[in-house]
Design a protein around this motif. Structure first.
Motif, PDB file in Angstrom:
ATOM      1  N   TRP A 108      -7.297   5.154  38.007  1.00  0.00           N
ATOM      2  CA  TRP A 108      -8.280   5.786  36.687  1.00  0.00           C
ATOM      3  C   TRP A 108     -10.093   5.799  37.659  1.00  0.00           C
ATOM      4  O   TRP A 108     -10.771   5.162  37.949  1.00  0.00           O
ATOM      5  CB  TRP A 108      -8.673   4.616  35.622  1.00  0.00           C
ATOM      6  N   SER A 109      -9.963   7.253  37.135  1.00  0.00           N
ATOM      7  CA  SER A 109     -11.125   7.484  38.064  1.00  0.00           C
ATOM      8  C   SER A 109     -12.183   8.654  35.882  1.00  0.00           C
ATOM      9  O   SER A 109     -11.903   8.398  35.079  1.00  0.00           O
ATOM     10  CB  SER A 109     -11.277   9.070  38.176  1.00  0.00           C
ATOM     11  N   ALA A 110     -12.861   6.992  35.707  1.00  0.00           N
ATOM     12  CA  ALA A 110     -13.197   7.069  34.609  1.00  0.00           C
ATOM     13  C   ALA A 110     -14.908   7.662  34.446  1.00  0.00           C
ATOM     14  O   ALA A 110     -15.763   6.764  34.734  1.00  0.00           O
ATOM     15  CB  ALA A 110     -13.713   5.554  34.414  1.00  0.00           C
ATOM     16  N   GLY A 111     -14.909   8.791  33.746  1.00  0.00           N
ATOM     17  CA  GLY A 111     -16.148   9.619  33.697  1.00  0.00           C
ATOM     18  C   GLY A 111     -16.077  10.336  35.106  1.00  0.00           C
ATOM     19  O   GLY A 111     -16.983  10.402  35.993  1.00  0.00           O
ATOM     20  N   CYS A 112     -14.587  11.497  35.459  1.00  0.00           N
ATOM     21  CA  CYS A 112     -14.643  12.164  36.452  1.00  0.00           C
ATOM     22  C   CYS A 112     -15.606  12.986  36.247  1.00  0.00           C
ATOM     23  O   CYS A 112     -15.210  13.946  37.894  1.00  0.00           O
ATOM     24  CB  CYS A 112     -13.168  12.426  36.550  1.00  0.00           C
ATOM     25  N   SER A 113     -16.170  13.257  35.574  1.00  0.00           N
ATOM     26  CA  SER A 113     -17.285  14.768  35.805  1.00  0.00           C
ATOM     27  C   SER A 113     -16.117  15.946  35.701  1.00  0.00           C
ATOM     28  O   SER A 113     -14.966  16.365  35.657  1.00  0.00           O
ATOM     29  CB  SER A 113     -17.957  15.216  37.136  1.00  0.00           C
ATOM     30  N   SER A 114     -16.687  16.889  36.896  1.00  0.00           N
ATOM     31  CA  SER A 114     -16.155  18.385  37.285  1.00  0.00           C
ATOM     32  C   SER A 114     -14.825  17.737  38.766  1.00  0.00           C
ATOM     33  O   SER A 114     -14.397  19.033  38.814  1.00  0.00           O
ATOM     34  CB  SER A 114     -16.472  18.909  37.584  1.00  0.00           C
ATOM     35  N   GLY A 115     -14.499  16.724  38.564  1.00  0.00           N
ATOM     36  CA  GLY A 115     -13.020  16.496  39.206  1.00  0.00           C
ATOM     37  C   GLY A 115     -13.812  16.218  41.086  1.00  0.00           C
ATOM     38  O   GLY A 115     -12.353  15.783  41.146  1.00  0.00           O
ATOM     39  N   GLU A 116     -14.741  16.842  41.164  1.00  0.00           N
ATOM     40  CA  GLU A 116     -14.508  16.049  43.343  1.00  0.00           C
ATOM     41  C   GLU A 116     -13.870  14.405  42.923  1.00  0.00           C
ATOM     42  O   GLU A 116     -13.797  14.561  44.068  1.00  0.00           O
ATOM     43  CB  GLU A 116     -15.821  15.722  42.999  1.00  0.00           C
ATOM     44  N   GLU A 117     -14.256  13.790  42.301  1.00  0.00           N
ATOM     45  CA  GLU A 117     -13.880  11.826  43.153  1.00  0.00           C
ATOM     46  C   GLU A 117     -12.378  11.946  42.922  1.00  0.00           C
ATOM     47  O   GLU A 117     -11.313  11.805  43.560  1.00  0.00           O
ATOM     48  CB  GLU A 117     -14.328  11.186  41.289  1.00  0.00           C
ATOM     49  N   PRO A 118     -11.858  12.094  41.476  1.00  0.00           N
ATOM     50  CA  PRO A 118     -10.658  11.805  41.169  1.00  0.00           C
ATOM     51  C   PRO A 118      -9.689  13.084  42.565  1.00  0.00           C
ATOM     52  O   PRO A 118      -8.287  12.916  43.097  1.00  0.00           O
ATOM     53  CB  PRO A 118      -9.842  12.833  40.007  1.00  0.00           C
ATOM     54  N   TYR A 119      -9.983  14.028  42.682  1.00  0.00           N
ATOM     55  CA  TYR A 119      -9.158  15.165  43.785  1.00  0.00           C
ATOM     56  C   TYR A 119      -9.650  14.658  45.448  1.00  0.00           C
ATOM     57  O   TYR A 119      -8.618  14.402  46.123  1.00  0.00           O
ATOM     58  CB  TYR A 119     -10.339  16.344  43.494  1.00  0.00           C
ATOM     59  N   THR A 120     -10.915  13.422  46.128  1.00  0.00           N
ATOM     60  CA  THR A 120     -10.973  13.010  46.092  1.00  0.00           C
ATOM     61  C   THR A 120      -9.950  11.857  46.984  1.00  0.00           C
ATOM     62  O   THR A 120      -9.539  11.449  47.645  1.00  0.00           O
ATOM     63  CB  THR A 120     -12.267  13.242  46.996  1.00  0.00           C
ATOM     64  N   ILE A 121      -9.702  11.199  45.893  1.00  0.00           N
ATOM     65  CA  ILE A 121      -9.293  10.113  45.634  1.00  0.00           C
ATOM     66  C   ILE A 121      -7.903  10.208  46.410  1.00  0.00           C
ATOM     67  O   ILE A 121      -6.767   9.976  46.802  1.00  0.00           O
ATOM     68  CB  ILE A 121      -9.026   9.233  44.178  1.00  0.00           C
TER      69      ILE A 121
END
Length: 272
Positions: A108-121
């Protein structure tokens, strides 16, 4: 610029903290500077009438627009790279063994904002599992309170600056050049992320508990009590042995944190 009285300021920051956990009690000037143009464009003569309307809760779009203005959604790919090194070196090998039979990861990426974090994961997951990636369900949940910022994440087109920290090979492999200075996330990565609107102040009641929760640079807006309560909810939503990642600029209360400290900004729930 419009004037914000102490009374209206108190009414507004109290409402925001109670409903969204964001502590703006020392940010009066920020509120005035960031919202004055919005009030003028919406026809409000003063903050009092605007605060009255916000407090009714009737216009969710107005509330979302306000929160977008008052919180900074600055992020980029591979932010806080040390986290991803630990993910690669320690956590993913452990999860590969743990889920050898079911081949399902819950992240879970909580507070993912504009998506850079979940896409990096997702890129790390694809790289780690390599040819075996198709055998694994690594789809991850990414949530944010703002529909506007989630639409940016779903659109998944980013600037040169945002992707600059990624290896050049990954830029070529996981992005499609869009114009002279824009990069669109490749379908294989986009399809691995499920975006949902979610308020972290609410109960966490997903079907499964998580192996990994990333909540980085979100709790900087919360006071200690709000942060402690959220961390307890995260803990209850984490499988034994699972991990919580927070931002390096954030800190958890050692006396009340239920997780075990692993290394800066990484915590683990003890258990088999």
């Amino acid at each position: 610029m419009l004037t914000l009285t102490d009374h209206d300021f108190q009414r507004l920051y109290t409402y925001i903290k109670k409903n969204y956990g964001i502590d703006l009690s020392k940010k009066k000037q920020l509120i005035v500077s960031r919202l004055s143009n919005t009030l003028a464009s919406q026809g409000f003569k003063d903050f009092s009438a605007y605060v009255d309307e916000i407090l009714t809760g009737r216009d969710s779009d107005m509330i979302t627009a306000m929160l977008n203005k008052l919180t900074t959604n600055y992020t980029y790919f591979l932010r806080e790279e040390e986290h991803f090194k630990y993910l690669w070196d320690v956590i993913l090998p452990d999860l590969e063994k743990k889920h050898a039979k079911d081949k399902v990861l819950c992240i879970w990426s909580a507070g993912c904002s504009s998506g850079e974090e979940p896409y990096t994961i997702s890129m790390y997951l694809k790289e780690y599992f390599g040819a075996k990636a198709s055998q694994w369900d690594t789809r991850l949940l990414a949530t944010d309170i703002s529909n506007k910022i989630l639409n940016t994440a779903i659109h998944a087109t980013y600037s040169d600056e945002s992707v600059a920290s990624l290896p050049s090979a990954w830029q070529q492999k996981y992005f499609v050049k869009s114009g002279t200075d824009r990069y669109a996330v490749a379908p294989a990565i986009k399809q691995n992320v499920i975006f949902r609107t979610f308020n972290l102040m609410g109960p966490i009641q997903f079907k499964k508990k998580f192996d990994l929760i990333f909540c980085r640079n979100v709790m900087i807006y919360f006071d200690q009590d709000t942060k402690d309560a959220l961390v307890r909810r995260f803990y209850n939503a984490t499988v034994p042995g699972g991990h919580l990642f927070i931002g390096h600029s954030e800190g958890l209360n050692k006396a009340t944190c239920p997780y075990n400290y692993v290394q800066p900004a990484i915590y683990q729930k003890t258990g088999p």
